[in-house]
Write a protein that holds these residues in place. Sequence first.
Motif, mmCIF file in Angstrom:
data_model
loop_
_atom_site.group_PDB
_atom_site.id
_atom_site.type_symbol
_atom_site.label_atom_id
_atom_site.label_comp_id
_atom_site.label_asym_id
_atom_site.label_seq_id
_atom_site.Cartn_x
_atom_site.Cartn_y
_atom_site.Cartn_z
ATOM 1 N N ASN A 121 0.821 -1.208 0.000
ATOM 2 C CA ASN A 121 0.000 0.000 0.000
ATOM 3 C C ASN A 121 0.855 1.258 0.000
ATOM 4 O OD1 ASN A 121 -2.701 1.349 0.345
ATOM 5 N ND2 ASN A 121 -1.681 2.102 2.185
ATOM 6 N N GLY A 122 2.014 1.204 0.651
ATOM 7 C CA GLY A 122 2.915 2.362 0.642
ATOM 8 C C GLY A 122 3.388 2.711 -0.754
ATOM 9 N N GLU A 149 0.436 4.384 -2.580
ATOM 10 C CA GLU A 149 0.270 5.772 -2.147
ATOM 11 C C GLU A 149 1.408 6.648 -2.649
ATOM 12 O OE1 GLU A 149 -2.308 7.164 -0.767
ATOM 13 O OE2 GLU A 149 -3.394 5.261 -0.663
ATOM 14 N N ASN A 174 -0.345 5.824 5.080
ATOM 15 C CA ASN A 174 -0.028 4.395 5.125
ATOM 16 C C ASN A 174 0.135 3.895 6.559
ATOM 17 O OD1 ASN A 174 0.564 1.849 3.923
ATOM 18 N ND2 ASN A 174 2.771 2.235 4.134
ATOM 19 N N GLN A 222 9.805 2.412 -1.480
ATOM 20 C CA GLN A 222 8.640 3.241 -1.788
ATOM 21 C C GLN A 222 9.058 4.610 -2.309
ATOM 22 O OE1 GLN A 222 6.862 2.849 2.062
ATOM 23 N NE2 GLN A 222 5.831 0.934 1.549
#
Length: 404
Positions: free
Chosen positions: A46-47, A50, A296, A305
């Motif tokens: 998810n990081g 985002e 996050n 990321q």
Amino acid sequence: MKGLARVLGVLACCLATGAWAGDKSGTVKIGVLTDMTGVFSDLTGNGSVEAAKMAIEKFGGKVNGRPVELVFADHQNKADVGLGILRRWYQVDDVDAVFDFANSAVALGAVEITKEFDRVMVPSGVGATDLTGSKCSPNTIHWTWDSYGNANALVKSVMHQGGKKWFFVTVDYAFGHSLEENVTKFVKAAGGTVLGSVRHPLNTSDFSSYLLTAQSSGADVIVLASGGADLSNAIKQAREFGITSDKYKIVAPQFNLAVVHAAGLDATQGLLAAGSMNWTKDETTRAFATELAKRNKGIHPDALQGGVYSSVLAYLGAVEKVGSTDGRKVVEYLKSVPVKDPLLGDGVVRADGRMTHPVQIFQVKSPKESKEPWDYFRTIDTIPGGQAFRPLNESECPLVKASR
């Protein structure tokens, strides 16, 4: 004459439309293919999604008047699942470029599919050096880290500190094999000795037998050649067996903030690692990390990321300059200009697709040294990108050989 003008107008329209590879929707479509639920989900997941959203927002949400759309998916660390998603994205959903990957087997399998559809793939959370070696492609840029760069930097530092006898605890797939192979090469070249290795499956919960073998090997350097939850579990269990930084030099070529956070500073303090972004470095890295952490679950990012963010920005800038999402043209453009990376440091995209940038050597802080939440790394050395990554004259990349 009117008929000729009409024909020429239609041709011009078709040619202009053709500049946007695979596009039927009028958008520039970006994909993040990652590990959303598995061992690497805190490092990427998810990081990374985002981070890509932040880059799109930073760029203004459009390229040459076309909206930028983001899609993402979980490959579950299964190559067949990941490659099925990728083919559908290219063939049905008109995705122009895919980022992150977070698994070497998925990324290596993606090379030929991406080339077939003339799109762009930009692995960030992937260490396999074959992506810029025998499997290099005119449609691939390897952005953030690889096992050669991290291994090279770490071995130089540890050997300088007196670490001579090495043993590996390695995850048993392409990522771990690449780490072990590269570290071994550098250790032997520097006059050190590799006493042996043990290999564990991905997503291992019990490391006791592997760690006991390492402990009994006589090594003074123990390399934990894995990542994510596997690495965190190995470090926590190593402490239970007395494998600590005051007795051994514990080295993790692919080490991240999330792993330290999961294992704790008591277990990880003193551990040596290599990476390409320390979020506390300056105002730019702090601002990025603070914003991403808000999005996050409070998890602060590092290079994996960060590399998604900066590579998406670079891709959108290239599409704007080229006026096209044609995969090879975009990659060729990025190879022709210096890269201004706001997080990893400036560099270049070489003929083999490797984006070079500085590699830092970190030592994990003690609990007393950490001044704020997620303040875990102290940078003790920085290796310029031109010295850290594999030299082009050692490359097996056909693109390099063709350019000589």
